[in-house]
Design a protein around this motif. Sequence first.
Motif, PDB file in Angstrom:
ATOM      1  N   LEU A   1       9.915 -11.520   6.243  1.00  0.00           N
ATOM      2  CA  LEU A   1       9.146 -10.535   5.472  1.00  0.00           C
ATOM      3  C   LEU A   1       7.835 -11.128   4.942  1.00  0.00           C
ATOM      4  O   LEU A   1       7.841 -12.152   4.256  1.00  0.00           O
ATOM      5  CB  LEU A   1       9.983 -10.022   4.285  1.00  0.00           C
ATOM      6  N   VAL A   2       6.733 -10.432   5.250  1.00  0.00           N
ATOM      7  CA  VAL A   2       5.419 -10.818   4.713  1.00  0.00           C
ATOM      8  C   VAL A   2       5.057  -9.807   3.633  1.00  0.00           C
ATOM      9  O   VAL A   2       5.101  -8.600   3.870  1.00  0.00           O
ATOM     10  CB  VAL A   2       4.344 -10.789   5.830  1.00  0.00           C
ATOM     11  N   VAL A   3       4.703 -10.295   2.444  1.00  0.00           N
ATOM     12  CA  VAL A   3       4.293  -9.402   1.357  1.00  0.00           C
ATOM     13  C   VAL A   3       2.814  -9.658   1.065  1.00  0.00           C
ATOM     14  O   VAL A   3       2.430 -10.753   0.643  1.00  0.00           O
ATOM     15  CB  VAL A   3       5.150  -9.623   0.096  1.00  0.00           C
ATOM     16  N   ALA A   4       2.009  -8.651   1.330  1.00  0.00           N
ATOM     17  CA  ALA A   4       0.563  -8.784   1.124  1.00  0.00           C
ATOM     18  C   ALA A   4       0.215  -8.506  -0.336  1.00  0.00           C
ATOM     19  O   ALA A   4       0.989  -7.877  -1.062  1.00  0.00           O
ATOM     20  CB  ALA A   4      -0.176  -7.802   2.027  1.00  0.00           C
ATOM     21  N   ASN A   5      -0.968  -8.970  -0.755  1.00  0.00           N
ATOM     22  CA  ASN A   5      -1.413  -8.734  -2.140  1.00  0.00           C
ATOM     23  C   ASN A   5      -1.381  -7.253  -2.497  1.00  0.00           C
ATOM     24  O   ASN A   5      -1.058  -6.879  -3.627  1.00  0.00           O
ATOM     25  CB  ASN A   5      -2.836  -9.263  -2.331  1.00  0.00           C
ATOM     26  N   GLU A   6      -1.734  -6.423  -1.524  1.00  0.00           N
ATOM     27  CA  GLU A   6      -1.802  -4.978  -1.790  1.00  0.00           C
ATOM     28  C   GLU A   6      -0.451  -4.444  -2.260  1.00  0.00           C
ATOM     29  O   GLU A   6      -0.389  -3.533  -3.094  1.00  0.00           O
ATOM     30  CB  GLU A   6      -2.247  -4.203  -0.536  1.00  0.00           C
TER      31      GLU A   6
ATOM     32  N   SER B   1      -4.927  -7.064  -8.584  1.00  0.00           N
ATOM     33  CA  SER B   1      -5.681  -6.554  -7.434  1.00  0.00           C
ATOM     34  C   SER B   1      -5.793  -7.651  -6.383  1.00  0.00           C
ATOM     35  O   SER B   1      -5.768  -8.846  -6.711  1.00  0.00           O
ATOM     36  CB  SER B   1      -7.082  -6.127  -7.872  1.00  0.00           C
ATOM     37  N   ASP B   2      -5.906  -7.211  -5.151  1.00  0.00           N
ATOM     38  CA  ASP B   2      -6.095  -8.158  -4.046  1.00  0.00           C
ATOM     39  C   ASP B   2      -7.308  -9.040  -4.343  1.00  0.00           C
ATOM     40  O   ASP B   2      -7.260 -10.262  -4.163  1.00  0.00           O
ATOM     41  CB  ASP B   2      -6.308  -7.361  -2.747  1.00  0.00           C
ATOM     42  N   GLU B   3      -8.356  -8.419  -4.849  1.00  0.00           N
ATOM     43  CA  GLU B   3      -9.600  -9.156  -5.131  1.00  0.00           C
ATOM     44  C   GLU B   3      -9.367 -10.262  -6.161  1.00  0.00           C
ATOM     45  O   GLU B   3      -9.796 -11.406  -5.973  1.00  0.00           O
ATOM     46  CB  GLU B   3     -10.638  -8.142  -5.632  1.00  0.00           C
ATOM     47  N   TRP B   4      -8.618  -9.958  -7.244  1.00  0.00           N
ATOM     48  CA  TRP B   4      -8.337 -10.975  -8.278  1.00  0.00           C
ATOM     49  C   TRP B   4      -7.547 -12.130  -7.675  1.00  0.00           C
ATOM     50  O   TRP B   4      -7.882 -13.292  -7.878  1.00  0.00           O
ATOM     51  CB  TRP B   4      -7.552 -10.365  -9.449  1.00  0.00           C
ATOM     52  N   ILE B   5      -6.506 -11.786  -6.918  1.00  0.00           N
ATOM     53  CA  ILE B   5      -5.617 -12.838  -6.391  1.00  0.00           C
ATOM     54  C   ILE B   5      -6.387 -13.735  -5.411  1.00  0.00           C
ATOM     55  O   ILE B   5      -6.304 -14.964  -5.471  1.00  0.00           O
ATOM     56  CB  ILE B   5      -4.364 -12.229  -5.713  1.00  0.00           C
ATOM     57  N   VAL B   6      -7.178 -13.108  -4.528  1.00  0.00           N
ATOM     58  CA  VAL B   6      -7.900 -13.904  -3.527  1.00  0.00           C
ATOM     59  C   VAL B   6      -8.935 -14.808  -4.203  1.00  0.00           C
ATOM     60  O   VAL B   6      -9.012 -16.001  -3.906  1.00  0.00           O
ATOM     61  CB  VAL B   6      -8.563 -12.998  -2.463  1.00  0.00           C
TER      62      VAL B   6
ATOM     63  N   GLN C   1      -3.570 -14.592   0.156  1.00  0.00           N
ATOM     64  CA  GLN C   1      -3.674 -13.222   0.675  1.00  0.00           C
ATOM     65  C   GLN C   1      -2.296 -12.580   0.850  1.00  0.00           C
ATOM     66  O   GLN C   1      -2.113 -11.394   0.674  1.00  0.00           O
ATOM     67  CB  GLN C   1      -4.393 -13.223   2.022  1.00  0.00           C
ATOM     68  N   SER C   2      -1.330 -13.422   1.258  1.00  0.00           N
ATOM     69  CA  SER C   2       0.034 -12.920   1.461  1.00  0.00           C
ATOM     70  C   SER C   2       0.997 -14.092   1.335  1.00  0.00           C
ATOM     71  O   SER C   2       0.570 -15.253   1.333  1.00  0.00           O
ATOM     72  CB  SER C   2       0.174 -12.269   2.842  1.00  0.00           C
ATOM     73  N   ARG C   3       2.278 -13.770   1.233  1.00  0.00           N
ATOM     74  CA  ARG C   3       3.315 -14.792   1.144  1.00  0.00           C
ATOM     75  C   ARG C   3       4.547 -14.256   1.855  1.00  0.00           C
ATOM     76  O   ARG C   3       4.688 -13.053   2.071  1.00  0.00           O
ATOM     77  CB  ARG C   3       3.654 -15.177  -0.312  1.00  0.00           C
ATOM     78  N   HIS C   4       5.443 -15.171   2.257  1.00  0.00           N
ATOM     79  CA  HIS C   4       6.714 -14.767   2.864  1.00  0.00           C
ATOM     80  C   HIS C   4       7.788 -14.723   1.772  1.00  0.00           C
ATOM     81  O   HIS C   4       7.839 -15.607   0.926  1.00  0.00           O
ATOM     82  CB  HIS C   4       7.135 -15.756   3.947  1.00  0.00           C
ATOM     83  N   VAL C   5       8.621 -13.698   1.848  1.00  0.00           N
ATOM     84  CA  VAL C   5       9.696 -13.552   0.863  1.00  0.00           C
ATOM     85  C   VAL C   5      11.033 -13.476   1.608  1.00  0.00           C
ATOM     86  O   VAL C   5      11.209 -12.649   2.511  1.00  0.00           O
ATOM     87  CB  VAL C   5       9.489 -12.282   0.000  1.00  0.00           C
TER      88      VAL C   5
ATOM     89  N   ARG D   1       2.625 -10.613 -14.021  1.00  0.00           N
ATOM     90  CA  ARG D   1       1.493 -10.752 -13.086  1.00  0.00           C
ATOM     91  C   ARG D   1       0.895 -12.159 -13.101  1.00  0.00           C
ATOM     92  O   ARG D   1       0.220 -12.575 -12.164  1.00  0.00           O
ATOM     93  CB  ARG D   1       0.405  -9.729 -13.397  1.00  0.00           C
ATOM     94  N   ASN D   2       1.138 -12.890 -14.211  1.00  0.00           N
ATOM     95  CA  ASN D   2       0.604 -14.247 -14.300  1.00  0.00           C
ATOM     96  C   ASN D   2       1.250 -15.203 -13.305  1.00  0.00           C
ATOM     97  O   ASN D   2       0.662 -16.226 -12.955  1.00  0.00           O
ATOM     98  CB  ASN D   2       0.799 -14.813 -15.717  1.00  0.00           C
ATOM     99  N   THR D   3       2.481 -14.906 -12.909  1.00  0.00           N
ATOM    100  CA  THR D   3       3.167 -15.831 -11.997  1.00  0.00           C
ATOM    101  C   THR D   3       3.561 -15.215 -10.660  1.00  0.00           C
ATOM    102  O   THR D   3       3.556 -15.892  -9.643  1.00  0.00           O
ATOM    103  CB  THR D   3       4.452 -16.391 -12.660  1.00  0.00           C
ATOM    104  N   CYS D   4       3.893 -13.919 -10.627  1.00  0.00           N
ATOM    105  CA  CYS D   4       4.523 -13.378  -9.411  1.00  0.00           C
ATOM    106  C   CYS D   4       3.579 -13.336  -8.213  1.00  0.00           C
ATOM    107  O   CYS D   4       4.036 -13.280  -7.079  1.00  0.00           O
ATOM    108  CB  CYS D   4       5.152 -12.007  -9.657  1.00  0.00           C
ATOM    109  N   VAL D   5       2.285 -13.400  -8.471  1.00  0.00           N
ATOM    110  CA  VAL D   5       1.339 -13.341  -7.345  1.00  0.00           C
ATOM    111  C   VAL D   5       1.218 -14.704  -6.651  1.00  0.00           C
ATOM    112  O   VAL D   5       0.620 -14.800  -5.576  1.00  0.00           O
ATOM    113  CB  VAL D   5      -0.057 -12.871  -7.812  1.00  0.00           C
TER     114      VAL D   5
END
Length: 370
Positions: free
Chosen positions: A15-20, A29-34, A40-44, A168-172
């Motif tokens: 499973l790939v989980v994208a910022n979106e 937001s994707d913009e903040w995380i990037v 951009q994405s992570r595997h879960v 949101r401080n850690t899960c991204v």
Amino acid sequence: MGSALVGFGKAVPALVVANETLETLVDTSDEWIVTRTGIQSRHVAIEETNADLAEAAARDALGWTNGGFSERRFDASEIDLVVFATITPDTVCPSMAGLLRRRLGLENAIAFDVNAACTGFVYGTTIAESMMAACAPTSAGATGRNPIRRALVIGAERLTRLTNWADRNTCVLFGDGAGAAVLEWDETRPGIMGSFIVNQDDFANALSSPAAYDAPQPFNADGTLKEVPALLGAAEQGIDDELGVAELVGAGRPRQVLYMDGPKVFKFAAEAMTEAVNQVLSRANISLDDVACIIPHQANERIIKYAAKKLNRPMDFFQLSIAHTGNTSAASVPMALCDAYANGRINRGDKIILVAFGGGFTSGAVLYEA
Ligand code: COA
């Protein structure tokens, strides 16, 4: 003569989980995380266990598949040692190393786990190398210890099981995966030329996860029986106090998740990374000019940028894998190392530095000749 790194493998969950997707979970937001992390994405891991990921990475590193980078195929009976670095084991007993030993049929291996958080693979490699240097039989004969000629070092995590998906401080930041390396004692190669591992107290409790075991206890402190066995006793409350999370837990936050003060960890990490690189170079009496590339822990691209500036090197001197993995803790360095081989950036004779930092606090570096 030394411990040569001769096999590499990695595995990630399907499973790939994208910022979106995270935008729908928390206020981000994707913009903040990037821009703040480079992710951009992570595997879960939903269907995979930590052991499944580790097993797949190990099979690649041992040359049992075509998926990794191995100088040859190693037989199960040739592996004398398994060091498994993780903070998210599927099992406490047997150890993850023991579980892997059984799955892979490594009948001659001593096997144990190491918890050094995100520096786990660097610690594990240093431990394996030290044991090999002390225990490898030489032409002068046996050493009186368990002979160790080959070691399998694993870094594997299901970190998303420790993630608070409401924070949101850690899960991204976090993701899952596994990386593996085979070390072989070789009298004709320098192999690992130096290592540096160090701990500092995390006085401000910048990074912690308090819960480990949670069988309900039936006793009060005076030995009388509780009406309802409880998960949290005075001892656990004491730990929560010590880690500075009692108030948050009292307010209903889950106990078994990572708590982090990001900016404090950032500050520690940026300094620890350059310190570890400089220390390992000076121990081996080698200049950074002689090094082909650095494989850093992938926690935040901005931490790597800071180190690049301090070490006066361009960003392409560092292997960057974070964009599609996030921070996979102990798996991060061996996965990035595998990527570096896949990209063809490591050639025989190159000098390479592995460097990491993490909870504890721990930090360290390994210098080896490929
Ligand atoms: N989306 C949007 N905004 C967010 C956010 C998110 N996912 N996470 C935090 N923010 C907000 C904060 O609430 C804060 O808002 P405020 O100014 O209104 O209070 C703002 O963004 C800045 O937060 P800050 O924590 O100062 O950001 P930062 O630039 O330090 O980046 C980290 C935060 C966590 C990415 C960064 O500190 C980091 O990478 N630290 C090290 C983490 C690490 O390496 N951990 C593992 C070690 S092995």
